[in-house]
Design a protein around this motif. Structure first.
Motif, PDB file in Angstrom:
ATOM      1  N   SER A 121      17.119   3.838  -1.222  1.00  0.00           N
ATOM      2  CA  SER A 121      16.218   2.692  -1.183  1.00  0.00           C
ATOM      3  C   SER A 121      16.028   2.235   0.254  1.00  0.00           C
ATOM      4  N   ILE A 122      14.846   1.697   0.514  1.00  0.00           N
ATOM      5  CA  ILE A 122      14.540   1.080   1.806  1.00  0.00           C
ATOM      6  C   ILE A 122      13.972  -0.301   1.516  1.00  0.00           C
ATOM      7  N   SER A 123      14.425  -1.292   2.254  1.00  0.00           N
ATOM      8  CA  SER A 123      13.898  -2.637   2.046  1.00  0.00           C
ATOM      9  C   SER A 123      13.639  -3.329   3.378  1.00  0.00           C
ATOM     10  N   PHE A 124      12.885  -4.424   3.291  1.00  0.00           N
ATOM     11  CA  PHE A 124      12.606  -5.284   4.441  1.00  0.00           C
ATOM     12  C   PHE A 124      12.995  -6.716   4.087  1.00  0.00           C
ATOM     13  N   ILE A 125      13.759  -7.337   4.988  1.00  0.00           N
ATOM     14  CA  ILE A 125      14.148  -8.743   4.863  1.00  0.00           C
ATOM     15  C   ILE A 125      13.490  -9.476   6.032  1.00  0.00           C
ATOM     16  N   ILE A 126      12.359 -10.114   5.770  1.00  0.00           N
ATOM     17  CA  ILE A 126      11.569 -10.720   6.844  1.00  0.00           C
ATOM     18  C   ILE A 126      11.471 -12.223   6.596  1.00  0.00           C
ATOM     19  N   GLY A 140       0.801  -1.215   0.000  1.00  0.00           N
ATOM     20  CA  GLY A 140       0.000   0.000   0.000  1.00  0.00           C
ATOM     21  C   GLY A 140       0.833   1.263   0.000  1.00  0.00           C
ATOM     22  N   ALA A 141       2.098   1.158   0.453  1.00  0.00           N
ATOM     23  CA  ALA A 141       2.994   2.316   0.488  1.00  0.00           C
ATOM     24  C   ALA A 141       3.887   2.403  -0.742  1.00  0.00           C
ATOM     25  N   GLY A 142       3.700   1.492  -1.704  1.00  0.00           N
ATOM     26  CA  GLY A 142       4.467   1.547  -2.937  1.00  0.00           C
ATOM     27  C   GLY A 142       5.638   0.600  -3.033  1.00  0.00           C
ATOM     28  N   PHE A 143       5.793  -0.294  -2.045  1.00  0.00           N
ATOM     29  CA  PHE A 143       6.891  -1.255  -2.094  1.00  0.00           C
ATOM     30  C   PHE A 143       6.623  -2.336  -3.148  1.00  0.00           C
ATOM     31  N   GLU A 144       7.686  -2.765  -3.803  1.00  0.00           N
ATOM     32  CA  GLU A 144       7.626  -3.978  -4.620  1.00  0.00           C
ATOM     33  C   GLU A 144       7.890  -5.153  -3.691  1.00  0.00           C
ATOM     34  N   ALA A 185       5.492   8.832   4.091  1.00  0.00           N
ATOM     35  CA  ALA A 185       4.341   9.736   4.008  1.00  0.00           C
ATOM     36  C   ALA A 185       4.772  11.191   4.107  1.00  0.00           C
ATOM     37  N   ASP A 186       5.846  11.445   4.858  1.00  0.00           N
ATOM     38  CA  ASP A 186       6.338  12.811   5.028  1.00  0.00           C
ATOM     39  C   ASP A 186       7.294  13.235   3.920  1.00  0.00           C
ATOM     40  N   HIS A 187       7.682  12.282   3.040  1.00  0.00           N
ATOM     41  CA  HIS A 187       8.666  12.596   1.998  1.00  0.00           C
ATOM     42  C   HIS A 187       8.144  12.221   0.612  1.00  0.00           C
ATOM     43  N   GLY A 188       6.851  12.361   0.431  1.00  0.00           N
ATOM     44  CA  GLY A 188       6.289  12.152  -0.897  1.00  0.00           C
ATOM     45  C   GLY A 188       6.398  10.737  -1.413  1.00  0.00           C
ATOM     46  N   GLY A 189       6.489   9.771  -0.499  1.00  0.00           N
ATOM     47  CA  GLY A 189       6.541   8.370  -0.901  1.00  0.00           C
ATOM     48  C   GLY A 189       7.875   7.916  -1.432  1.00  0.00           C
ATOM     49  N   LYS A 190       8.935   8.737  -1.241  1.00  0.00           N
ATOM     50  CA  LYS A 190      10.266   8.376  -1.731  1.00  0.00           C
ATOM     51  C   LYS A 190      11.287   8.506  -0.600  1.00  0.00           C
ATOM     52  N   PRO A 191      12.320   7.678  -0.613  1.00  0.00           N
ATOM     53  CA  PRO A 191      13.359   7.810   0.410  1.00  0.00           C
ATOM     54  C   PRO A 191      14.038   9.176   0.401  1.00  0.00           C
ATOM     55  N   ARG A 192      14.291   9.717  -0.822  1.00  0.00           N
ATOM     56  CA  ARG A 192      14.923  11.035  -0.913  1.00  0.00           C
ATOM     57  C   ARG A 192      14.257  11.845  -2.011  1.00  0.00           C
ATOM     58  N   LEU A 233       9.605 -12.919   3.141  1.00  0.00           N
ATOM     59  CA  LEU A 233       9.147 -11.717   2.450  1.00  0.00           C
ATOM     60  C   LEU A 233      10.319 -10.774   2.203  1.00  0.00           C
ATOM     61  N   TYR A 234      10.430 -10.334   0.947  1.00  0.00           N
ATOM     62  CA  TYR A 234      11.383  -9.275   0.621  1.00  0.00           C
ATOM     63  C   TYR A 234      10.602  -8.138  -0.020  1.00  0.00           C
ATOM     64  N   ALA A 235      10.812  -6.934   0.459  1.00  0.00           N
ATOM     65  CA  ALA A 235      10.110  -5.768  -0.075  1.00  0.00           C
ATOM     66  C   ALA A 235      11.091  -4.615  -0.200  1.00  0.00           C
ATOM     67  N   ARG A 236      10.976  -3.857  -1.288  1.00  0.00           N
ATOM     68  CA  ARG A 236      11.897  -2.731  -1.502  1.00  0.00           C
ATOM     69  C   ARG A 236      11.166  -1.590  -2.193  1.00  0.00           C
ATOM     70  N   ILE A 237      11.515  -0.384  -1.803  1.00  0.00           N
ATOM     71  CA  ILE A 237      11.075   0.817  -2.487  1.00  0.00           C
ATOM     72  C   ILE A 237      12.321   1.624  -2.827  1.00  0.00           C
ATOM     73  N   GLY A 238      12.393   2.106  -4.063  1.00  0.00           N
ATOM     74  CA  GLY A 238      13.596   2.763  -4.545  1.00  0.00           C
ATOM     75  C   GLY A 238      14.484   1.775  -5.268  1.00  0.00           C
ATOM     76  N   SER A 239      15.374   2.302  -6.102  1.00  0.00           N
ATOM     77  CA  SER A 239      16.240   1.414  -6.893  1.00  0.00           C
ATOM     78  C   SER A 239      17.706   1.812  -6.852  1.00  0.00           C
ATOM     79  N   GLU A 240      18.023   2.877  -6.123  1.00  0.00           N
ATOM     80  CA  GLU A 240      19.406   3.354  -6.096  1.00  0.00           C
ATOM     81  C   GLU A 240      19.947   3.398  -4.673  1.00  0.00           C
ATOM     82  N   ALA A 241      21.270   3.510  -4.587  1.00  0.00           N
ATOM     83  CA  ALA A 241      21.926   3.693  -3.297  1.00  0.00           C
ATOM     84  C   ALA A 241      21.693   5.128  -2.810  1.00  0.00           C
ATOM     85  N   PRO A 242      21.820   5.355  -1.514  1.00  0.00           N
ATOM     86  CA  PRO A 242      22.124   4.398  -0.456  1.00  0.00           C
ATOM     87  C   PRO A 242      20.908   3.540  -0.094  1.00  0.00           C
TER      88      PRO A 242
END
Length: 388
Positions: A134-139, A34-38, A121-128, A55-64
């Protein structure tokens, strides 16, 4: 609802006794999608083991690229009738949320998810704002079990896809007494083995016809235990070898046994590798056994290697975020047992920081509502500093 307490409640109510998922990953996947993560649900198995869902989820495609890691599987609740509130109720009483996994470590996962959702939510749905980052979750789902179909394989899967991680925060309950007292920046390795001493079986009335291995294994146990393996290093306490059982498999009292065996475990620091550690112990055994005692060690396979994240910019920003919320400067510690950080450390620097671990794995496991709120703020502070 996306606040940390609600996410904790929803996760705790999933009866995800390792390695069963019971819907816990679905709770997170729905929020992150719902927040735009793949998102990717990945299942691994091996012959003789249960399927494990991850579960692996990531938003963004570049470093950092910063990742939050954790496990949604939990240990069994024990006698559920002994719980003050239901073991999987997620109910709140006297400022605590109760349930298996509230501390270890569904609460930590919930705080990281809430912090990330608030940050986006405070940054327009983007890390920067410049589109980078990029932000990801390794669950994963088998940390409390044999840890073969979870983090280790999910990281391999991600690497095969070209995923590269710059830093990771693992939400294990690292704090000892109070939120903010400890960050785990490393763990000692673990190596187990069994010492075998061969004798000659015989009647106790005719000891000259036998060779009793019991006195011999006693001498060898003392020889291997008494001399320190080292005296510690800059980041780690001293390594220690501990014998945990001694057995001869003898059910009668008039037979001298033909063999004695003793199990042991070594927790070792960064002065050793598994190979050098084995060589050291084998050399001490050979010296103590001499030419008379017939002894050998059977080493168990181990994936618990020593690792350390050296203090620097990443640990400094985490310390600053913790100090800002709690007023405490955490100790940078390498104490304790093993965790999935041992796998993550091969891919990027990793720290462990979560809730207070006093009630983990206990009857009435519970997390402070205030701590959950503060941990969410700390994770948010880490994100703010990381992408500044």
């Amino acid at each position: 609802m996306t606040d940390a307490l609600s996410i904790t409640r929803d996760l705790v109510r999933c009866r995800s006794i390792t390695p069963i998922d019971a819907g816990a990953l679905g709770v997170l996947e729905k929020l992150l999608k719902g927040a735009g993560f793949e998102t990717h649900r990945v299942t691994f198995s091996e012959p003789g083991t249960a399927d494990v869902h991850n579960l692996y989820a990531r938003i963004g495609s570049e470093a950092p690229h910063i990742s939050f890691a954790g496990h949604t599987d939990v240990v069994p609740p024990g006698d559920e009738s002994a719980w003050t509130l239901g073991a999987f109720s997620g109910e709140i009483k006297d400022g605590f949320i109760y349930g298996r996994g509230a501390v270890d470590m569904k609460g930590g996962i919930a705080c990281s998810a809430a912090a990330v959702l608030q940050y986006l939510a405070d940054h327009g749905g983007k890390p920067r704002e410049d589109g980078k980052g990029s932000i990801s979750f390794i669950i994963t789902g088998d940390e409390e079990d044999i840890s073969v179909n979870g983090t280790v394989k999910l990281l391999q899967w991600a690497a095969a896809r070209g995923e590269k991680f710059d830093h990771c925060v693992l939400g294990e309950p690292s704090n000892v007494d109070t939120l903010g007292d400890c960050i785990k920046i490393g763990r000692r390795g673990s190596q187990s083995g069994t010492l075998y001493v061969d004798g000659i079986q015989g009647h106790v009335a005719y000891p000259h016809r036998a060779s009793n291995p019991v006195p011999d294994i006693s001498r060898l146990i003392l020889a291997l235990s008494d001399e320190p393996l080292d005296h510690g290093s800059a980041q780690f306490q001293a390594s220690n070898l501990e014998f945990t059982s001694v057995d001869v498999g003898n059910s009668t009292n008039n037979v001298i046994p033909g063999q004695a065996r003793a199990k042991f475990n070594i927790r070792f620091n960064d002065l050793h590798t598994q190979a050098s550690l084995r060589e050291l112990v084998e050399a001490r055994l050979a010296k103590a056994a001499g030419n008379r005692i017939k002894a050998h060690i059977a080493w168990e396979p181990s994936n618990s290697n020593v690792f350390v994240t050296r203090p620097g910019d990443f640990t400094n920003l985490a310390v600053a975020a913790i100090e800002e919320v709690t007023g405490r400067k955490p100790e940078l510690s390498t104490s304790g047992g093993t965790s999935d950080a041992r796998f993550i450390a091969s891919y990027c620097p990793v720290i462990e920081f979560g809730l207070v671990g006093q009630t983990m794995h206990q009857i009435d496991e519970r997390a402070s509502v205030t701590d959950i709120e503060k941990l969410t703020q700390i994770y948010r502070g880490i994100l703010d500093r990381y992408f500044a």
